[in-house]
Every structure is written in C-alpha cells, then in structure tokens.
Design a protein around this motif. Structure first.
Motif, PDB file in Angstrom:
ATOM      1  N   ALA A 173     -66.133  21.646-102.548  1.00  0.00           N
ATOM      2  CA  ALA A 173     -65.501  20.924-103.653  1.00  0.00           C
ATOM      3  C   ALA A 173     -64.154  21.529-104.005  1.00  0.00           C
ATOM      4  N   THR A 174     -64.049  22.841-103.972  1.00  0.00           N
ATOM      5  CA  THR A 174     -62.771  23.506-104.257  1.00  0.00           C
ATOM      6  C   THR A 174     -61.727  23.152-103.205  1.00  0.00           C
ATOM      7  N   VAL A 175     -62.141  23.113-101.936  1.00  0.00           N
ATOM      8  CA  VAL A 175     -61.211  22.763-100.853  1.00  0.00           C
ATOM      9  C   VAL A 175     -60.738  21.327-101.007  1.00  0.00           C
ATOM     10  N   ILE A 176     -61.661  20.414-101.304  1.00  0.00           N
ATOM     11  CA  ILE A 176     -61.293  18.999-101.453  1.00  0.00           C
ATOM     12  C   ILE A 176     -60.335  18.821-102.620  1.00  0.00           C
ATOM     13  N   ALA A 177     -60.626  19.480-103.739  1.00  0.00           N
ATOM     14  CA  ALA A 177     -59.742  19.363-104.907  1.00  0.00           C
ATOM     15  C   ALA A 177     -58.350  19.890-104.600  1.00  0.00           C
ATOM     16  N   GLN A 178     -58.254  20.999-103.880  1.00  0.00           N
ATOM     17  CA  GLN A 178     -56.941  21.558-103.537  1.00  0.00           C
ATOM     18  C   GLN A 178     -56.188  20.627-102.595  1.00  0.00           C
ATOM     19  N   GLU A 179     -56.894  19.996-101.666  1.00  0.00           N
ATOM     20  CA  GLU A 179     -56.222  19.051-100.767  1.00  0.00           C
ATOM     21  C   GLU A 179     -55.662  17.866-101.541  1.00  0.00           C
ATOM     22  N   ILE A 180     -56.391  17.403-102.545  1.00  0.00           N
ATOM     23  CA  ILE A 180     -55.892  16.299-103.364  1.00  0.00           C
ATOM     24  C   ILE A 180     -54.653  16.731-104.132  1.00  0.00           C
ATOM     25  N   ILE A 181     -54.684  17.928-104.697  1.00  0.00           N
ATOM     26  CA  ILE A 181     -53.526  18.424-105.448  1.00  0.00           C
ATOM     27  C   ILE A 181     -52.320  18.573-104.525  1.00  0.00           C
ATOM     28  N   ASP A 182     -52.540  19.144-103.343  1.00  0.00           N
ATOM     29  CA  ASP A 182     -51.438  19.312-102.385  1.00  0.00           C
ATOM     30  C   ASP A 182     -50.910  17.963-101.908  1.00  0.00           C
ATOM     31  N   TRP A 183     -51.784  16.985-101.806  1.00  0.00           N
ATOM     32  CA  TRP A 183     -51.361  15.657-101.349  1.00  0.00           C
ATOM     33  C   TRP A 183     -50.355  15.049-102.328  1.00  0.00           C
ATOM     34  N   LEU A 217     -43.173  15.617-106.477  1.00  0.00           N
ATOM     35  CA  LEU A 217     -44.400  14.953-106.898  1.00  0.00           C
ATOM     36  C   LEU A 217     -44.417  13.523-106.374  1.00  0.00           C
ATOM     37  N   VAL A 218     -45.421  13.209-105.560  1.00  0.00           N
ATOM     38  CA  VAL A 218     -45.585  11.871-104.994  1.00  0.00           C
ATOM     39  C   VAL A 218     -46.898  11.310-105.525  1.00  0.00           C
ATOM     40  N   VAL A 219     -46.799  10.448-106.507  1.00  0.00           N
ATOM     41  CA  VAL A 219     -47.994   9.906-107.145  1.00  0.00           C
ATOM     42  C   VAL A 219     -48.714   8.973-106.178  1.00  0.00           C
ATOM     43  N   PRO A 220     -50.023   9.114-105.997  1.00  0.00           N
ATOM     44  CA  PRO A 220     -50.756   8.168-105.138  1.00  0.00           C
ATOM     45  C   PRO A 220     -50.639   6.748-105.670  1.00  0.00           C
ATOM     46  N   LEU A 221     -50.364   5.817-104.778  1.00  0.00           N
ATOM     47  CA  LEU A 221     -50.236   4.419-105.162  1.00  0.00           C
ATOM     48  C   LEU A 221     -51.549   3.662-105.007  1.00  0.00           C
ATOM     49  N   HIS A 222     -52.479   4.248-104.292  1.00  0.00           N
ATOM     50  CA  HIS A 222     -53.784   3.618-104.093  1.00  0.00           C
ATOM     51  C   HIS A 222     -54.802   4.724-103.836  1.00  0.00           C
ATOM     52  N   LEU A 223     -55.999   4.532-104.344  1.00  0.00           N
ATOM     53  CA  LEU A 223     -57.011   5.573-104.188  1.00  0.00           C
ATOM     54  C   LEU A 223     -57.424   5.747-102.735  1.00  0.00           C
ATOM     55  N   ASP A 224     -57.249   4.710-101.921  1.00  0.00           N
ATOM     56  CA  ASP A 224     -57.618   4.811-100.501  1.00  0.00           C
ATOM     57  C   ASP A 224     -56.795   5.857 -99.758  1.00  0.00           C
ATOM     58  N   GLU A 225     -55.699   6.305-100.342  1.00  0.00           N
ATOM     59  CA  GLU A 225     -54.894   7.348 -99.701  1.00  0.00           C
ATOM     60  C   GLU A 225     -55.701   8.641 -99.506  1.00  0.00           C
ATOM     61  N   LEU A 226     -56.739   8.814-100.299  1.00  0.00           N
ATOM     62  CA  LEU A 226     -57.555  10.019-100.168  1.00  0.00           C
ATOM     63  C   LEU A 226     -58.242  10.095 -98.810  1.00  0.00           C
ATOM     64  N   LEU A 227     -58.436   8.959 -98.169  1.00  0.00           N
ATOM     65  CA  LEU A 227     -59.074   8.950 -96.852  1.00  0.00           C
ATOM     66  C   LEU A 227     -58.198   9.589 -95.783  1.00  0.00           C
ATOM     67  N   MET A 228     -56.934   9.848 -96.088  1.00  0.00           N
ATOM     68  CA  MET A 228     -56.049  10.512 -95.147  1.00  0.00           C
ATOM     69  C   MET A 228     -56.238  12.027 -95.155  1.00  0.00           C
ATOM     70  N   LEU A 229     -56.983  12.532 -96.119  1.00  0.00           N
ATOM     71  CA  LEU A 229     -57.194  13.970 -96.215  1.00  0.00           C
ATOM     72  C   LEU A 229     -58.282  14.412 -95.244  1.00  0.00           C
ATOM     73  N   PRO A 230     -58.158  15.604 -94.664  1.00  0.00           N
ATOM     74  CA  PRO A 230     -59.136  16.058 -93.655  1.00  0.00           C
ATOM     75  C   PRO A 230     -60.560  16.172 -94.183  1.00  0.00           C
ATOM     76  N   SER A 231     -60.724  16.571 -95.439  1.00  0.00           N
ATOM     77  CA  SER A 231     -62.061  16.842 -95.964  1.00  0.00           C
ATOM     78  C   SER A 231     -62.752  15.622 -96.558  1.00  0.00           C
ATOM     79  N   ILE A 232     -62.077  14.495 -96.592  1.00  0.00           N
ATOM     80  CA  ILE A 232     -62.653  13.292 -97.203  1.00  0.00           C
ATOM     81  C   ILE A 232     -62.825  12.231 -96.121  1.00  0.00           C
ATOM     82  N   ASP A 233     -64.069  11.862 -95.870  1.00  0.00           N
ATOM     83  CA  ASP A 233     -64.359  10.794 -94.922  1.00  0.00           C
ATOM     84  C   ASP A 233     -64.973   9.617 -95.683  1.00  0.00           C
TER      85      ASP A 233
END
Length: 542
Positions: free
Chosen positions: A207-217, A241-257
């Motif tokens: 969970a800590t890794v996923i949260a950090q990836e979201i912050i870095d994204w 700072l690049v605000v996510p325009l859609h929540l589906d962008e999280l699927l681009m992160l390595p830890s989120i499938d």
C-alpha cells in the motif's frame, strides 16, 4: 514355297492396336469424371462461401442493429436519470420553501432545511412536516438502488453512485504540506484496508508503494515525453504538478493492475477496487483546501472577538485571515468532504488515525445506517410506498427503510460517537464528513439475453459523471465525463457482507419468480455473480 500375304484383303488393326484405342477412350472418360468432380467441389465451395458470407453479413447487420438499439437505450436512460437527480434536488428545495426554511438562498448555499432566524425549522402547528430525506443524500433517495428498465428484448439497469462517498486524490498535492502529508497517510490506510482480512488483501508495504507511485505520477518531471495539457487551474509556480484528468490513468502505474483497480466478485463475495473508493471529480479546484484549517481560522477569529457567520452545509465560513495568515481557498460544493451516509467502511476508516478514532466508532456508524427504521418502514407500507419498482403489484419482497444521518450533528445518535470524550476528535470527524452529495457517476448496463437456460447474454456498460448544481431553482446538470463505455466490473458496495450472505436466502422467500429473476440478472448486484449452484438454490421456484 513361300506364301505371300493377301494384299487384296482389307486392312485390319492388329489386336494390340485395338487394345490401345479402347484404353485411350477409357482414360479420357476418367479425366472427364475427375474434372466433373473437381468442378463440383469448386462449385460447392463457391456456394458455401456465398452462403457463409451472406449469413455473416446478416448476423453482422443484426449485431450492429442490436448494438445501436442498446446505445440508444443507454442514452435515453441517461437522460431519465439526470432528470431524477434534478427531481431529488427540486424536492429538497420545495421542502425548504414550504417548511419555513431559507428558500432559494438556503438551497443555493446547500443549507439543510433550516428555519428562519429566530424561528422553527418547520413542521410546527398548522404547517406540513417536511421530509427529512430531502435535506441530505442517503439510502432513502430514489436514485440509490440499482433499478431495471425493460424494453422488448432489452433490459437497462441503472445505478447511481455518488462520488462524494470517495477519497479525493487531489488532496495529495495540496500546497499546504501539513494537509498534503495527512492526505498521503489517509491514502495508505485506504489501500491497506480496502480488502482487509480477505484473500485479496493488500499488504501495508505494498500500500505504501502504491501510494508513492500515485504521488509521483502527479509530480512527474516535465522532461518526460508526455506533454502537460494546458489547464486553467495550472499553478505557474508548480509546473511539475500534472493533475490526473481521468482515474483510469492509475492503470499506467506498475503496481496497479485491473484486478486491483476494478471491483471483484468471487464466490458470492464482494471485493472493492480502487475505482470504488477514489475520485478526482468532487473538487473543481487544484487545491481542495483544508477544512481543519478553516476550523482553526474560525476559532482564532472568534478568540479575537470577530463576528463569524455560521457555516452552512455546503459552504465553509470565510473566517480568519488575520495576523498575516492568508485564507485557505475552499472548493465549490461539497468538495473533498465524504458523505457519511454512503461512504464505505474502508474510506471512513482511512480518514482518521486509529489511535484517535477507534474501530468501534467507525463500525458503530456503519451499523447505525444499516439499521431498519421500523417506524418509517411501517408508515411507508401503509402508504404503499415500499414498492419502488415499475412492475406494478409484483411481490418484490420486503423493502425496509434504513436509518440515515440528516445532518452531521446526528452523529450524536450513535452511542459510540457520543461517548468520545475529546471534543477536538469529534470536531475532526465532523469537519471531514458531510451528509450531502453533488457529484454522481451514472452507471448503465444494457443486457440482451440470448439464452436464459444456458445464461448466454450480451452486456454493454457505460458511465457518465455529472455535477448537480444547486442554483436555488430547478438545478442544473453539468457533465464532467459525458458518456463513456466501460469494461471493468463495478458493483454496488455491500456494507455488512457476512450478514447479507446469511440473510440472502430468507430475504427472497417472499419474492415472486419474476422479481427473483430480475435481481439475479442485475449486473450491479453481487447476486449476478453467485456460483451457479448457489444462484439456482436462491432463485428456484418455491
């Protein structure tokens, strides 16, 4: 004496010559037979190809027509659902006008049917009592439960989900570092507790890794190849700072499938995904603000003897700002505050540190809103209001009305909350929560049953995210995500799954077969994904 051959006799072919002629004619007949066979095979292939092509064209045309009908039905239901959301808002405004409330001004500010200054809130002698459900958004609202709309051979299922039940990711990048850090801790707790005590549990380290990836994204360097979209809310001092325009962008992160992002349904058990607990649409500003800072500013202003107006349900007071402290900008509408009537346990648990707000308080709030309001249920049964279906007098089973929080002050009805000795903790809980919603995801699924016995069907999903603006009049629907097709699984959350699984069989005893089948085919309910044996047991004729 040598005898010469008789040359006067007619020529006759030798026996060998006669045999050769007959063999040649036989070979020619065989070749003709082979050619006829080849021609027949080619003709069969051509005819078969023409037949298959014509069938494919016909089936393709039928499928295109079916998909077009499904698309038309989804668009129609989308418009109908938007009207239902406006009707719900109009009902609240009407109660405010007729119940001695603030009227149009109170509605514009999102006030909760309060009375005029110095007067009662309505419902006095000679006045019609206002409906408490119109002052908030809860399980009592008409949009809350997934409903079916049948039309010929197609059935559209509509489920409205308020985005205000979720945690807003934009708070991670607040310029208030103290508030941003608190939001990051909340995100870690949310991911860690999302599927807690299940086979799909996410470990704390993960969970800590996923949260950090979201912050870095959201703060990726501008040197990357992906361009930064020109946004009105871009802070020139924070170009990274690049605000996510859609929540589906999280699927681009390595830890989120997809298994973690979308909901899961396994063996009749509901596993929420990140999409069901995260949002970016409940705040229209880059910085959602800090409700706790507003409370501190308000207290400081009152300590200095300044007059501070009372905050409404939707509006934070414009207090503070003295002593060189600049007022923190606050969001329009409800913003990042979470609706206590609809939020999942994982979200409520994530908002507060366990050492400040123990589990028993969170669990008590969940249990309270799942308790049946016996008085309201009996009154509704007398008025024949329990049947919310469009199918007439079908036996749909008991439709109990559950309790809800009309205002945040109603949290005192929960014994565990009322027993909290620290008023600062109570204030922290109340500042983070609300009882109203203004951003909604409209989920629509259109189902075509090809074969009910083999459970063969065609299903299309779509979603629209809208902002319901309370302008003091009829209201307005502003599309944030107008219309998009979805492929991931989304289900209506289940609060007390063990109780729901235990009581499922008893709950359907009073239903007729038609009502059972309608529930069994609703793709927004966990019943749709029950194992075959269990589903047949629950929905078998009795």
């Amino acid at each position: 004496m040598t005898t010469l051959p008789d040359r006067s006799a007619p020529d006759s072919a030798p026996p060998s010559a006669v045999g050769i002629g007959r063999d040649a004619r036989g070979d020619e007949s065989g070749v003709a037979l082979v050619m006829a066979l080849i021609f027949s095979i080619l003709l069969y292939i051509l005819v078969a190809e023409l037949t298959i092509n014509s069938r494919m064209v016909r089936v393709t045309g039928e499928n295109d027509a079916l998909l077009a009908r499904m698309n038309t039905q989804m668009l129609f239901q989308l418009g109908e659902t938007e009207e239902k959301l406006l009707s719900d808002l109009a009902g609240a405004a009407a109660d405010e006008m007729g119940g001695g409330g603030l009227g149009g001004l109170g509605s514009a500010l999102g006030g909760a049917a309060g009375g005029a200054p110095g007067g009662d809130a309505g419902g006095g002698e000679g006045e019609e009592e206002t409906d408490p459900t119109t002052a908030c958004d809860s399980s009592r609202d008409s949009w809350f439960e997934p409903v079916a709309h049948a039309e010929t051979d197609l059935t559209a299922y509509v489920w409205v989900e308020d985005e205000n039940r979720k945690f807003n990711l934009l708070s991670l990048w607040s310029p208030d570092e103290e508030f941003a850090q608190k939001s990051r801790e909340r995100l870690v707790r949310l991911i860690d507790g999302l599927r807690e005590d299940t086979e799909l549990d996410v470990m704390s380290s993960d969970a800590t890794v996923i949260a950090q990836e979201i912050i870095d994204w959201g703060t990726r360097p501008s040197t990357e190849q992906m361009p930064t979209p020109p946004l009105k809310s871009v802070d020139e001092n924070r170009r990274d700072l690049v605000v996510p325009l859609h929540l589906d962008e999280l699927l681009m992160l390595p830890s989120i499938d997809e298994d973690l992002f979308f909901d899961q349904a396994l063996d009749g058990w509901y596993y929420p995904g990140l999409e069901s607990v995260l949002t970016i649409w409940t705040s229209l500003r880059l910085d959602p603000g800090n409700p706790e800072k507003v409370a501190r500013q308000r207290a400081a202003a009152q300590a200095r003897g300044e007059t501070v107006p009372e905050p409404t349900e939707n509006e934070e007071p414009e207090a503070g700002g003295g002593d060189g402290e600049q007022q923190q900008p606050q969001p329009e509408g409800e913003g990042i505050r979470v609706n206590v009537n609809t939020a999942s346990r994982a979200v409520l648990r994530a908002l507060f540190a366990p050492e400040r707000v123990p589990d028993r308080v969170i669990d008590a709030i969940i249990r309270y809103r799942n308790e049946v309001d016996e008085e309201a249920t009996e009154a509704a049964a007398e008025d024949n209001q329990t049947d919310v279906s469009d199918f007439g007098d079908m036996r749909l089973g008991e439709q109990p009305l559950r309790k809800f929080f009309e205002t945040i002050a109603d949290l005192e009805e929960v014994e565990e909350f009322a027993e909290i000795p620290d008023e600062e903790v109570k204030s922290e809980i109340q500042n983070a929560l609300t009882t109203k919603s203004d951003v909604f995801s409209i989920h629509i699924a259109t189902l075509y049953k090809r074969n009910e016995k083999t459970r063969s069907f065609l299903l299309r999903r779509c979603r629209s995210i809208v902002l319901r603006v309370d302008d003091g009049g009829e209201g307005e629907i502003v599309p944030l995500v107008p219309f998009e097709e979805r492929v991931g699984l989304r289900l209506q959350p289940v609060d007390l799954q063990e109780d729901a699984a235990r009581d499922r069989n008893d709950a359907y005893l009073d239903m007729d077969q038609f009502a059972k089948e309608e529930r069994a085919w609703n793709p927004f309910l966990i019943d749709f994904y029950l194992p075959k044996e269990q589903r047949e047991e629950f929905y078998a004729p009795r």
